[in-house]
Each structure stands twice: as structure tokens, then as C-alpha cells.
Design a protein around this motif. Sequence first.
Motif, mmCIF file in Angstrom:
data_model
loop_
_atom_site.group_PDB
_atom_site.id
_atom_site.type_symbol
_atom_site.label_atom_id
_atom_site.label_comp_id
_atom_site.label_asym_id
_atom_site.label_seq_id
_atom_site.Cartn_x
_atom_site.Cartn_y
_atom_site.Cartn_z
ATOM 1 N N LEU A 116 40.534 59.871 37.975
ATOM 2 C CA LEU A 116 39.593 59.155 38.702
ATOM 3 C C LEU A 116 40.200 58.555 40.028
ATOM 4 O O LEU A 116 41.222 57.895 39.989
ATOM 5 N N GLY A 117 39.239 58.860 41.109
ATOM 6 C CA GLY A 117 39.747 58.320 42.220
ATOM 7 C C GLY A 117 38.841 56.907 42.580
ATOM 8 O O GLY A 117 37.554 56.896 42.630
ATOM 9 N N ALA A 118 39.459 55.730 42.296
ATOM 10 C CA ALA A 118 38.739 54.680 42.304
ATOM 11 C C ALA A 118 39.012 53.774 43.892
ATOM 12 O O ALA A 118 40.216 53.746 43.959
ATOM 13 N N ASP A 119 38.011 53.323 44.344
ATOM 14 C CA ASP A 119 38.178 52.629 45.574
ATOM 15 C C ASP A 119 39.031 51.245 44.950
ATOM 16 O O ASP A 119 38.545 50.547 44.235
ATOM 17 N N ILE A 120 40.003 50.892 45.927
ATOM 18 C CA ILE A 120 40.643 49.764 45.615
ATOM 19 C C ILE A 120 40.827 48.716 46.602
ATOM 20 O O ILE A 120 41.689 48.084 46.736
#
Length: 433
Positions: free
Chosen positions: A199-203
Motif C-alpha cells: 500500500l502506498g499511504a500518504d504520510i
Amino acid sequence: MSHPSRRGVLRLTAGTALLGSFALAGCGRGSDNAATAATAKPVDDSPAKGTVNVWAAQGDANVLDRVIKPFKAANPKLTVKFTLIPNAEYYTKLQSAIAAGKGPDVAQFFPESQAQFLDPSILRPVPDGLVDPSAFFTSLWDAGVVKNVTYTVPWYAYTYALVYRSDLAKKAGVKAPTTWDEMVPFFKALQRAGAGHGLGADIGWDIFNGQDVAMYAWQAGGSLLSSGGKWTLDTPTMVDAIKYNASFFTSGIADTSGPTFLDAQPYFVSGKTACMITGPWVIGQLDAVAKKNGWTASHVATAPLPAGSSGSVSFSAGGSWGVLADSGNADAAWKLIRYISKPSTQVAQYKAYSSLPAVASAWANPAIAGQPLLDAFLTQLKNTRAFPQVSTWQQVATRLGKEMEAVAKGKGTAAKAAANVQAYAESLGTGKG
């Protein structure tokens, strides 16, 4: 089309929030405006005349002057003047103009962050019969309603769904998850198939992460405000939502060091990540990022969000229109908004800028219905909720995003985060007198 500004426009500072409170206090207008607005007359079918000044944020509105050419041709005695303002400055400039009594006739708003404007001293109620409320996605319409008065008309729509690498899912032999319990195993399978992270999760750990956890709280059966208008954030369902979000990071399927919002698509295309929880605008961007026509069709699939104990619920967002209380040409302003709300106009807007319609029937047009990767977003839009229509929600969501960071990094508990957010929200109240 590129829509990073849909996140950027909402990066409101405390100063902007205070400006919103000042606007709600009256903006220098007298009570006569509220009385006039409360008795909005029906809008007839006679030609629109005079001048209508429209303010909008740069982006989806860039093409609107072309989209409404048929309306202008049918109303030759009408002049429509557009002022397009950079997203990051839009709300600040709009609120300053309103406070000075120098606002436009028509202004664009964002359903996920328009609560500070929903007041009769600022906006005129939508006239009865102008449009059919049931024609719009329910939560988008609800986002413009306060105390049974509607102040805005939805324009374009978006929500979040899963966008994932179908080629890696096929290689791993897995299908899109449908429940929370299936999420981490699905992402781990994508990693085994070659993705750096599932998963590419905005941090950013800001208002947008806060909005995500609010969405998960709904999926867990929770609410953000009680029926009596009290904050309900320190609850078992909110704790579950924060734990669920943190599990993406603590399990190793997402990385707390990236990608950032603007990096999300390059990471996805390169295989550094294999899934995004994001909006529909990315569908039209990935071929360009991959520098290959047809890459998206052969590498990407979409699915509604996995369900928690109370189902697959997302939030509604997009654009909307309102007529200012002191507009000098409200009749023509409403006629313009009525035209923009027609299914055919919304399809024209989609063709011109890929703005997805807020009118549900417009999605049946072949230009949209023929895009299978949009199906999941249509399904999800039918199951969305509006964020709280209170002026302090953006501050609360921002604090929620910051509290999530410690939990995701293993430096705090979900219970403590929920308690901290509740205490902060209670200190702010809801912005109501």
C-alpha cells in the motif's frame, strides 16, 4: 487531469479558520440579508440578464466558460465573468471578499470543507424547485444542508476507492479485499508478487489522514457527532479505526516515510507500491506517468473500499456552487447554477476536464459508463457520508491526522489518540454560537 490541488485547497491554517468564524459572525452584513435570503423566490424560465460574477478555484473551473457556451448563447443579454483563483489562496480570498462585502454573485465551494459558509448571512438558500435534490448523490446534497436549509448545489463528485495493480494481483492469485480482515493479507500477497510495499499511504499526517480515519470510523459503525451535536471521537469505534489505519504501517505493508501525495503515482507505476486508496482522477493520469498509452488498462483495477463491521462507507467530496446573500443578480446566478446542474452539462464538463458528475444519472452516459475503472467509484459514491457541517471540523480532522502518526509509528496507543482528539474537539466546540 492533475488534481493535487483538491488536497492543497483544504490546507487551511488556524488563521483561515478564524476568518471563517468572523465570516459566520456576520461579515459586516446586516440582518436584512438573512431575511431576504430566507424568502427566496422560485426561479422561472425567462432568459437570464445582466452580469453574473463567478469566483472559482483553478482546476475544474478552468474549462467552465467553454462548457456553458450553449447557456450563454441562449441568454444573449447575460454576461458571465469568471475569476479563477489559485487553490491555496481561494478560500482565504473569498472569505476576505465576503467580509468586505465585495464578494461575487456565485462562488464555488468544496462539500468536504464548506461548513463555515453555510449561513444565511453569507449564502442564499437554494430556491425550491431549482433542481431535484434526489438527482444528486445523497451525501453531496446533504453537505450543503444546515438546519433543513440548503445553501449549495453539488457540481462535480469524487470519493475514495481502491486502485491496485491488477497484474500483481493476478500473479499473486488474489482478488481485491472486501473486508478489513482481508486487507493486510491482500497487500502482503502483492508484496510477494514483487511490490516494494503493498500500500502506498500518504504520510502527510494532516487533515487528509484525519478524513481517512473518520471514514474508517464510519465503517466500524461510529459517528463523529452525536444527534445532539456533541463530538463523539473517544469511542471504541474510533479506536478501532485508528488501529486499522495503523495496522497498514505496523504490519510493514505501508511505509511511514513515503510516498507523499505527489509521489503516489510514480511509486505505483514503478512498483514501489501496489495499491492506493485514492480518488478517481488518478485513472486518467497513470498512462502519462507510465509514459505508455494503454498501461493503465493492462496494469490497473479498482474496487470499492473493504467493509468494516458496518459496511463499506466512504466520504463524498468535490465541488459545489452557492449564491452570495448580497448578490445583485441572484435570479441570473441561480439560472446559471441550474444549467450547470443539468446531466448534459455535467457530461460536457467531464469530457472537458474529467470532472465526474454530482448528478447520478449523468454516469449512464457512454463517455463515463464506458470507463470500467470508474465503476468502483460509482458504487462507492452511492455509499458515502458527508463530513460534519460544523466550522471546526477541519481543525479537528487535522489534529486527528497528527494523533494518528504516533500510533502508526508505534509511539502511542489508539485509545490515547482518540482521547486526545476528543479533548481537543471539545475545547474547540462546533463553531456554533
